[in-house]
Design a protein around this motif. Sequence first.
Motif, PDB file in Angstrom:
ATOM      1  N   CYS A 132       0.831  -1.196   0.000  1.00 13.45           N
ATOM      2  CA  CYS A 132       0.000   0.000   0.000  1.00 13.45           C
ATOM      3  C   CYS A 132       0.869   1.250   0.000  1.00 13.45           C
ATOM      4  O   CYS A 132       2.079   1.193   0.224  1.00 13.45           O
ATOM      5  N   VAL A 133       0.226   2.363  -0.284  1.00 17.46           N
ATOM      6  CA  VAL A 133       0.871   3.671  -0.228  1.00 17.46           C
ATOM      7  C   VAL A 133       0.147   4.459   0.859  1.00 17.46           C
ATOM      8  O   VAL A 133      -1.070   4.609   0.815  1.00 17.46           O
ATOM      9  N   VAL A 134       0.910   4.929   1.826  1.00  9.89           N
ATOM     10  CA  VAL A 134       0.358   5.713   2.925  1.00  9.89           C
ATOM     11  C   VAL A 134       0.650   7.183   2.643  1.00  9.89           C
ATOM     12  O   VAL A 134       1.805   7.572   2.479  1.00  9.89           O
ATOM     13  N   HIS A 135      -0.407   7.982   2.568  1.00  8.88           N
ATOM     14  CA  HIS A 135      -0.284   9.423   2.335  1.00  8.88           C
ATOM     15  C   HIS A 135      -0.473  10.123   3.677  1.00  8.88           C
ATOM     16  O   HIS A 135      -1.479   9.899   4.355  1.00  8.88           O
ATOM     17  N   LEU A 136       0.486  10.962   4.020  1.00 10.52           N
ATOM     18  CA  LEU A 136       0.411  11.696   5.277  1.00 10.52           C
ATOM     19  C   LEU A 136      -0.151  13.098   5.039  1.00 10.52           C
ATOM     20  O   LEU A 136      -0.020  13.657   3.944  1.00 10.52           O
ATOM     21  N   ILE A 137      -0.764  13.656   6.061  1.00 10.46           N
ATOM     22  CA  ILE A 137      -1.370  14.987   5.957  1.00 10.46           C
ATOM     23  C   ILE A 137      -0.343  16.028   5.532  1.00 10.46           C
ATOM     24  O   ILE A 137      -0.653  16.945   4.779  1.00 10.46           O
ATOM     25  N   GLY A 138       0.900  15.865   5.957  1.00  8.85           N
ATOM     26  CA  GLY A 138       1.956  16.809   5.599  1.00  8.85           C
ATOM     27  C   GLY A 138       2.411  16.722   4.156  1.00  8.85           C
ATOM     28  O   GLY A 138       3.204  17.531   3.692  1.00  8.85           O
ATOM     29  N   GLY A 139       1.940  15.718   3.402  1.00  6.77           N
ATOM     30  CA  GLY A 139       2.297  15.582   1.992  1.00  6.77           C
ATOM     31  C   GLY A 139       3.265  14.448   1.697  1.00  6.77           C
ATOM     32  O   GLY A 139       3.491  14.132   0.534  1.00  6.77           O
ATOM     33  N   ASP A 140       3.865  13.851   2.724  1.00  6.87           N
ATOM     34  CA  ASP A 140       4.781  12.733   2.490  1.00  6.87           C
ATOM     35  C   ASP A 140       4.019  11.485   2.063  1.00  6.87           C
ATOM     36  O   ASP A 140       2.838  11.317   2.396  1.00  6.87           O
ATOM     37  N   ARG A 141       4.748  10.617   1.345  1.00  6.66           N
ATOM     38  CA  ARG A 141       4.214   9.331   0.886  1.00  6.66           C
ATOM     39  C   ARG A 141       5.140   8.226   1.348  1.00  6.66           C
ATOM     40  O   ARG A 141       6.348   8.322   1.178  1.00  6.66           O
ATOM     41  N   LEU A 142       4.561   7.183   1.908  1.00  4.57           N
ATOM     42  CA  LEU A 142       5.349   6.026   2.337  1.00  4.57           C
ATOM     43  C   LEU A 142       4.787   4.800   1.633  1.00  4.57           C
ATOM     44  O   LEU A 142       3.569   4.658   1.522  1.00  4.57           O
ATOM     45  N   GLU A 143       5.670   3.912   1.160  1.00  4.65           N
ATOM     46  CA  GLU A 143       5.218   2.694   0.492  1.00  4.65           C
ATOM     47  C   GLU A 143       5.712   1.488   1.254  1.00  4.65           C
ATOM     48  O   GLU A 143       6.832   1.475   1.751  1.00  4.65           O
ATOM     49  N   GLY A 144       4.870   0.484   1.347  1.00  3.25           N
ATOM     50  CA  GLY A 144       5.263  -0.733   2.030  1.00  3.25           C
ATOM     51  C   GLY A 144       4.066  -1.595   2.368  1.00  3.25           C
ATOM     52  O   GLY A 144       3.046  -1.573   1.677  1.00  3.25           O
ATOM     53  N   PHE A 145       4.214  -2.347   3.444  1.00  2.93           N
ATOM     54  CA  PHE A 145       3.170  -3.266   3.894  1.00  2.93           C
ATOM     55  C   PHE A 145       2.787  -2.923   5.330  1.00  2.93           C
ATOM     56  O   PHE A 145       3.674  -2.700   6.167  1.00  2.93           O
ATOM     57  N   LEU A 146       1.511  -2.897   5.600  1.00  2.00           N
ATOM     58  CA  LEU A 146       1.079  -2.721   6.981  1.00  2.00           C
ATOM     59  C   LEU A 146       1.278  -4.053   7.694  1.00  2.00           C
ATOM     60  O   LEU A 146       0.846  -5.091   7.204  1.00  2.00           O
ATOM     61  N   ARG A 147       1.963  -4.013   8.820  1.00  2.00           N
ATOM     62  CA  ARG A 147       2.228  -5.247   9.555  1.00  2.00           C
ATOM     63  C   ARG A 147       1.223  -5.435  10.681  1.00  2.00           C
ATOM     64  O   ARG A 147       0.573  -6.459  10.768  1.00  2.00           O
ATOM     65  N   ARG A 148       1.149  -4.474  11.567  1.00  2.00           N
ATOM     66  CA  ARG A 148       0.211  -4.548  12.684  1.00  2.00           C
ATOM     67  C   ARG A 148      -0.438  -3.181  12.856  1.00  2.00           C
ATOM     68  O   ARG A 148       0.122  -2.164  12.475  1.00  2.00           O
TER      69      ARG A 148
END
Length: 179
Positions: A132-148
Amino acid sequence: MGWESELFALFDDLEAQASSLSATERLAEHVDRSRAEYQTVSLAGRLMASVGSEVSVRLNGVPGAVGGVLERVADGWLLVAAGDVDWIVSTAAVSTVQGASVRAVPEAAWSPLTRLGLGSALRRIAEAGEECVVHLIGGDRLEGFLRRVGQDFCELVEGEDRRVQLVAFSALAAVRSHG
């Protein structure tokens, strides 16, 4: 009988004026009541009435708009399906919604499933092992897998070195996954 006709005409005219004034007062009262009632309508109530509709949602921290079918609204989040991509959107990050229904659903009429929080939606992604791609309110993007997924945060595993980042729900704008 001429004076009687004039008198009845006068009474008819006065009655019509009184009826017109009464209708005007009722209309003004209706407008005031409508305004007072509308101030109790929440964004979630309008979105709940829009489930199944095509919407366009602008989010703080996400460039452009997220468009698709609004599939679910729950406590603090909504699900927008855009083809094979699902967007879990934090309602705290929503800035505008286009295509919403003109109606609203009062909270008393919502399904018990709407009480499921953002963590429940993110747990579904974590359990599926979807990237998945996690979009943060500040504008950053993180890509990976949600673990827990915890009470107010989730663990995101990123990159080949599998580093883990904790992402606070309060910083999260949206999570994009393939549904």
